[in-house]
Design a protein around this motif. Structure first.
Motif, PDB file in Angstrom:
ATOM      1  N   SER A  65       0.862  -1.182   0.000  1.00 60.50           N
ATOM      2  CA  SER A  65       0.000   0.000   0.000  1.00 60.50           C
ATOM      3  C   SER A  65       0.895   1.228   0.000  1.00 60.50           C
ATOM      4  O   SER A  65       1.904   1.263   0.710  1.00 60.50           O
ATOM      5  CB  SER A  65      -0.888   0.025   1.240  1.00 60.50           C
ATOM      6  N   VAL A  66       0.523   2.232  -0.809  1.00 60.01           N
ATOM      7  CA  VAL A  66       1.294   3.474  -0.869  1.00 60.01           C
ATOM      8  C   VAL A  66       0.364   4.657  -0.660  1.00 60.01           C
ATOM      9  O   VAL A  66      -0.845   4.557  -0.869  1.00 60.01           O
ATOM     10  CB  VAL A  66       2.042   3.632  -2.220  1.00 60.01           C
ATOM     11  N   THR A  67       0.935   5.771  -0.249  1.00 61.60           N
ATOM     12  CA  THR A  67       0.176   6.999  -0.078  1.00 61.60           C
ATOM     13  C   THR A  67       0.689   8.046  -1.059  1.00 61.60           C
ATOM     14  O   THR A  67       1.828   7.982  -1.526  1.00 61.60           O
ATOM     15  CB  THR A  67       0.314   7.538   1.360  1.00 61.60           C
ATOM     16  N   LYS A  68      -0.178   8.973  -1.367  1.00 63.44           N
ATOM     17  CA  LYS A  68       0.181  10.054  -2.291  1.00 63.44           C
ATOM     18  C   LYS A  68       1.461  10.739  -1.799  1.00 63.44           C
ATOM     19  O   LYS A  68       1.589  11.062  -0.623  1.00 63.44           O
ATOM     20  CB  LYS A  68      -0.962  11.065  -2.367  1.00 63.44           C
ATOM     21  N   GLY A  69       2.429  10.899  -2.704  1.00 61.38           N
ATOM     22  CA  GLY A  69       3.682  11.548  -2.364  1.00 61.38           C
ATOM     23  C   GLY A  69       4.785  10.601  -1.927  1.00 61.38           C
ATOM     24  O   GLY A  69       5.935  11.008  -1.794  1.00 61.38           O
ATOM     25  N   GLN A  70       4.453   9.330  -1.732  1.00 57.77           N
ATOM     26  CA  GLN A  70       5.459   8.345  -1.325  1.00 57.77           C
ATOM     27  C   GLN A  70       6.354   7.987  -2.506  1.00 57.77           C
ATOM     28  O   GLN A  70       5.884   7.753  -3.608  1.00 57.77           O
ATOM     29  CB  GLN A  70       4.759   7.092  -0.790  1.00 57.77           C
ATOM     30  N   THR A  71       7.661   7.941  -2.272  1.00 61.70           N
ATOM     31  CA  THR A  71       8.601   7.542  -3.316  1.00 61.70           C
ATOM     32  C   THR A  71       8.434   6.061  -3.609  1.00 61.70           C
ATOM     33  O   THR A  71       8.442   5.241  -2.698  1.00 61.70           O
ATOM     34  CB  THR A  71      10.058   7.833  -2.889  1.00 61.70           C
ATOM     35  N   VAL A  72       8.282   5.720  -4.914  1.00 63.08           N
ATOM     36  CA  VAL A  72       8.128   4.324  -5.302  1.00 63.08           C
ATOM     37  C   VAL A  72       9.356   3.802  -6.046  1.00 63.08           C
ATOM     38  O   VAL A  72       9.697   2.627  -5.946  1.00 63.08           O
ATOM     39  CB  VAL A  72       6.842   4.094  -6.123  1.00 63.08           C
TER      40      VAL A  72
END
Length: 71
Positions: free
Chosen positions: A22-29
């Motif tokens: 799960s990722v959140t907006k603005g998280q580096t992928v």
């Protein structure tokens, strides 16, 4: 569905996520390396990683899809 695309041609330096995360907006992928600079690419929406298109060390072109996120 959101696709994280390469901002410029370069090499995939580091993949910060894996499928199912799960990722959140603005998280580096992903971090790209180009011209000795590290360029972090971020999620533009909250969601779950459904696909990673490439491996660390792979060369990519501008606008190549690197990560797919399902919101």
């Amino acid at each position: 569905m959101q696709e994280v695309k390469a901002a410029m041609a370069g090499t995939i330096f580091q993949i910060e996520v894996k499928v199912g995360d799960s990722v959140t907006k603005g998280q580096t992928v992903i971090i790209l390396e180009s011209m000795k600079m590290e360029i972090p690419l971020e999620a533009e929406t909250d969601g779950t990683i459904t696909a990673i298109h490439g491996n660390e060390g792979d060369f990519v072109n501008e606008d190549d899809v690197l990560v797919t996120i399902q919101s």
